[in-house]
Design an enzyme around this catalytic site. Structure first.
Site, PDB file in Angstrom:
ATOM      1  N   PHE A   1     -32.791   8.705  -9.844  1.00  0.00           N
ATOM      2  CA  PHE A   1     -33.709   7.942 -10.687  1.00  0.00           C
ATOM      3  C   PHE A   1     -33.050   7.625 -12.027  1.00  0.00           C
ATOM      4  O   PHE A   1     -32.471   8.492 -12.666  1.00  0.00           O
ATOM      5  CB  PHE A   1     -35.011   8.717 -10.915  1.00  0.00           C
ATOM      6  CG  PHE A   1     -35.959   8.013 -11.840  1.00  0.00           C
ATOM      7  CD1 PHE A   1     -36.532   6.805 -11.480  1.00  0.00           C
ATOM      8  CD2 PHE A   1     -36.253   8.550 -13.087  1.00  0.00           C
ATOM      9  CE1 PHE A   1     -37.388   6.136 -12.349  1.00  0.00           C
ATOM     10  CE2 PHE A   1     -37.114   7.888 -13.956  1.00  0.00           C
ATOM     11  CZ  PHE A   1     -37.685   6.679 -13.589  1.00  0.00           C
TER      12      PHE A   1
ATOM     13  N   LYS B   1     -27.007  14.687 -18.385  1.00  0.00           N
ATOM     14  CA  LYS B   1     -28.021  15.578 -18.947  1.00  0.00           C
ATOM     15  C   LYS B   1     -27.602  17.051 -18.902  1.00  0.00           C
ATOM     16  O   LYS B   1     -27.867  17.805 -19.842  1.00  0.00           O
ATOM     17  CB  LYS B   1     -29.335  15.384 -18.192  1.00  0.00           C
ATOM     18  CG  LYS B   1     -30.528  16.005 -18.904  1.00  0.00           C
ATOM     19  CD  LYS B   1     -31.833  15.579 -18.243  1.00  0.00           C
ATOM     20  CE  LYS B   1     -33.022  16.130 -19.019  1.00  0.00           C
ATOM     21  NZ  LYS B   1     -34.295  15.723 -18.401  1.00  0.00           N
TER      22      LYS B   1
END
Lengths: 162, 569
Positions: free
Chosen positions: B115, B165
């Site tokens: 995503f 991340k």
């Protein structure tokens, strides 16, 4: 005009794409391109065969040098150097033609590396001229497939030190 | 020795920005950069929350152009990252120092079509000076240091750093590298002295010299050196679009801009010169017209920090690779002892007479009448008066950009901020916001067209949020003017899809955003509207000037024609 250019680059992911992207983005030709690690594993060497007039070659060299990942660019034009490429050629070879094909292989110091009832696979190394001549001679027999490494090059060591 | 504390990647990121003296970042949050936004919550770093990521990049760009310091952008992965591409390409074409940080999905997910995943390093490879994907927190500080170093040195440009991340969440002991070790990146700053002397010889032997100075003068902070150089050698000077402000617009030696919409004097001088001194410029097609006839009688000297710019489009006689400021200083040093200086000054007297004649016979002008429709050029002249020429002007792209280049005189560098290379509509408003963030007290005006302004209009909200008194002058002619002009000249007046008459009421729109909206179509109200706008200090002002839709930009050199084949008013 064809040129063989050697490009030393930092051995990191994406570097091949930086180089090929530069060529495609600016409309430069790539006839062949090879990449492999050098003695120093942090550095790779790319050998690129390209073509263009002097102005284009100047741009290619400068643009390559401008990339942050490129350490050094060397154009072999007008300098003694050794060029080689390696080809695997699959050629039709039946009972009638086998002997003739083998004779050509022998003359060119090539090697038969795989044999089947109807074909030979031949390995040959050499510069462009030799490889082209070899292909020409085999063509009448029926070439089924060619795989080539593309060209690599290295400058000759000067024989006399001044 | 004290053992340094462990920090997360996100915290390290903010520490690094501090080390690089970054005071402001332009950004928009999202999933992948949440760790950084969480760390920002406790940070004193100024973060400007934009309304669209493209806006963030143009703001950072405007900030960089106005200050000379690198602009910094922070966005999330996927669409956040892809929305930066136009802004990055804009900065790349104009050599603007910038570092763009994009979030990325965790390293384990890269390549999995996760995503909000996009291969932003792959996408931006051809429009960044360099870019990085940080796969390991151990590389983070080195990469950030290198990114700022590469963005700001040599020929500047945007650098993108992609931050997965998990790297932002990982922890490591923090220390910032003191220096950069890049064995493959060595920009040339000092010009070759022999070449510099050769250039001086050619200049002194010339009878019709011209300086053609570009954005490189502004980028290397060489305006003072350029002025000294040109004045000492009495060199008639022209600027490229990107070079405006690099030489004082009110100086007697200044001929105006050259090129497609250049002045008659500049284009004639460049066509007839016997010695063209190109300084920090790159022989762009909008400058040269037909390259075969560009400065065809001249020996060409070219000073530029980027070797690829030299002899790319036009073959030059004396290339000098180096920092423009350094090379100009070397040239200036040679002047007092130069042989033949007296003869040179006598030899160029006729040339000055000729250039003056060109300047006075075809001044920049437009057909104006007090009773006719409001002319866009008139609005810009009035703006020049209202600001005393002391403003940072940004532009959109098209006719507004050209009139802003022609009818406002720029005496100082970093006061005309425009997307010159890429020609990005929607640049002006966010760039103005970026400049205003850097200089809250200065007058910053976006000269816009009604076509371009809508391309990033959402950033009005950003300006309102941070109380930035950016002024927007819309030259509203209800058409996409420059394209319409080409259709009139070259496409038989077939005005295909260039009418944008369905548009918002800009006064109401401004008010809806919480800005001030003003409008007029009357010549005698222009000055008062501008005056009223200048009084506003705490919010943006949008001025809607309804101007003549039929007005064209002159002079114009049709694409591919030589510079002396100009269409005049």
């Amino acid at each position: 005009m064809r040129h063989t250019i050697s490009v030393l680059v930092i051995n990191e992911f994406g570097v091949l794409s930086r180089i090929s992207g530069l060529f495609s983005g600016r409309g430069f030709n790539i006839e062949s391109l090879t990449v492999a690690e050098t003695v120093d594993p942090k550095i790779s060497r790319m050998t690129i065969v390209t073509s263009g007039d002097e102005a284009i070659l100047e741009q290619i060299t400068k643009q390559l040098n401008k990339l942050v990942s490129v350490i050094k660019v060397h154009d072999f034009k007008g300098e003694p150097h050794i060029e080689r490429e390696l080809l695997l050629i699959k050629v039709t070879a039946n009972a009638e033609t086998r002997a003739e094909v083998l004779r050509i292989v022998d003359i060119f110091r090539a090697k038969v590396v795989d044999v089947s009832p109807r074909a030979y696979t031949i390995e040959i190394t050499g510069d462009e001229e030799k490889v082209e001549a070899f292909k020409e001679l085999l063509r009448p027999f029926g070439i089924k497939e060619i795989v080539s490494t593309g060209r690599i090059a290295m400058p000759r060591t000067p024989k006399h030190h001044k | 020795m004290t053992k340094s504390k462990k920090l997360t990647g996100a915290e390290i990121f903010l520490e690094c920005l501090k080390e690089e003296s970054v005071d402001t970042i332009f950004g928009f949050p999202g999933g992948a950069v949440l760790p950084i936004y969480d760390a920002l919550y406790d940070s004193s770093l100024k973060h400007i929350l934009v309304r669209h990521e493209q806006g963030a990049v143009h703001m950072a760009d405007g900030y960089a152009r106005a200050t000379g310091r690198p602009g910094v952008v922070l966005v999330t992965s996927g669409p956040g990252a892809t929305n930066t591409v136009t802004g990055i390409a804009t900065a790349y074409m104009d050599s603007i120092p910038m570092v763009v940080f994009t979030g990325q999905v965790p390293t384990a997910l890269i390549g999995n079509d996760a995503f909000q995943e996009a291969d932003i390093v792959g996408i931006t490879r051809p429009c960044t000076k360099h870019n990085y994907l940080v796969k390991d927190i151990k590389d983070l500080t080195r990469v950030i240091k290198e990114a700022f170093y590469i963005a700001t040195t040599g020929r500047p440009g945007p650098v993108l750093v992609d931050l997965p991340k998990d790297v932002l969440n990982a922890s490591i002991e923090y220390s910032y590298p003191e220096s950069v070790e890049l064995n493959s990146y060595h920009p040339t700053y000092k010009g070759n002295l022999r070449q510099i002397k050769k250039a001086m010889d050619i200049i002194l032997k010339s009878k019709r010299p011209v300086v053609y100075a570009g954005g490189g003068v502004v980028l290397s902070d060489a305006a003072a050196a350029l002025k000294t150089f040109c004045e000492k050698l009495k060199l008639p000077t022209t600027n490229t679009l990107m070079g405006l402000g690099g030489f004082p617009g009110t100086n007697k030696l200044f001929m105006g801009m050259l090129g497609m919409h250049g002045t008659y004097a500049a284009n004639m001088a460049v066509t007839n010169t016997d010695c063209l001194i190109a300084i920090g410029s790159r022989f762009d097609d909008r400058v040269t017209g037909k390259t075969e006839e560009f400065a065809q009688y001249a020996k060409i000297i070219h000073i530029d920090i980027d070797p690829t710019s030299i002899s790319k489009n036009v073959k030059v006689d004396v290339p000098i690779v180096g920092d423009v400021n350094n090379v100009l200083k070397e040239l200036i040093k040679l002047i007092p002892s130069a042989k033949g200086l007296k003869e040179y000054k006598a030899n160029i007297a006729d040339w000055h007479t000729q250039v003056d004649k060109w300047s006075s016979t075809h001044k920049l002008s437009y057909k104006d009448s007090p009773k006719g429709r409001l002319k866009p050029q008139y609005v810009i002249e009035q703006l020049y008066k209202a600001t005393n020429g002391d403003a940072i002007i940004t532009t959109e792209v098209g006719q507004n950009q050209m009139w802003a280049a022609q009818f406002f005189l720029y005496d100082k560098p970093r006061t005309y901020l425009t997307s010159g290379g890429l020609g990005t509509m929607g640049f002006g408003l966010p760039a103005a916001i970026g400049a205003q963030v850097a200089y809250p007290k200065r007058t910053v005006v976006d000269i816009a067209g009604d076509g371009s302004i809508q391309m990033n209009i959402q950033e009005v909200a950003t300006a309102v949020q941070y109380k930035l008194p950016v002024k927007v002058v819309i030259l509203n002619n209800i058409v996409l003017g420059m394209v319409r002009q080409w259709q009139e000249f070259f496409y038989d007046k077939r005005y295909s899809h260039t009418c944008v008459s369905v548009a918002p009421d800009y006064v109401k729109l401004a008010e809806a955003y919480g800005a001030v909206g003003l409008a007029t179509g009357k010549r005698d109200e222009v000055a008062s509207v501008l005056k009223e706008a200048m009084k506003v200090k705490d919010r943006p002002v949008i001025m809607d000037f309804r101007v003549d839709p039929a007005e064209n930009v002159y002079p114009m050199v049709p694409a591919g024609q030589p510079l002396n084949k100009m269409l005049l008013v």
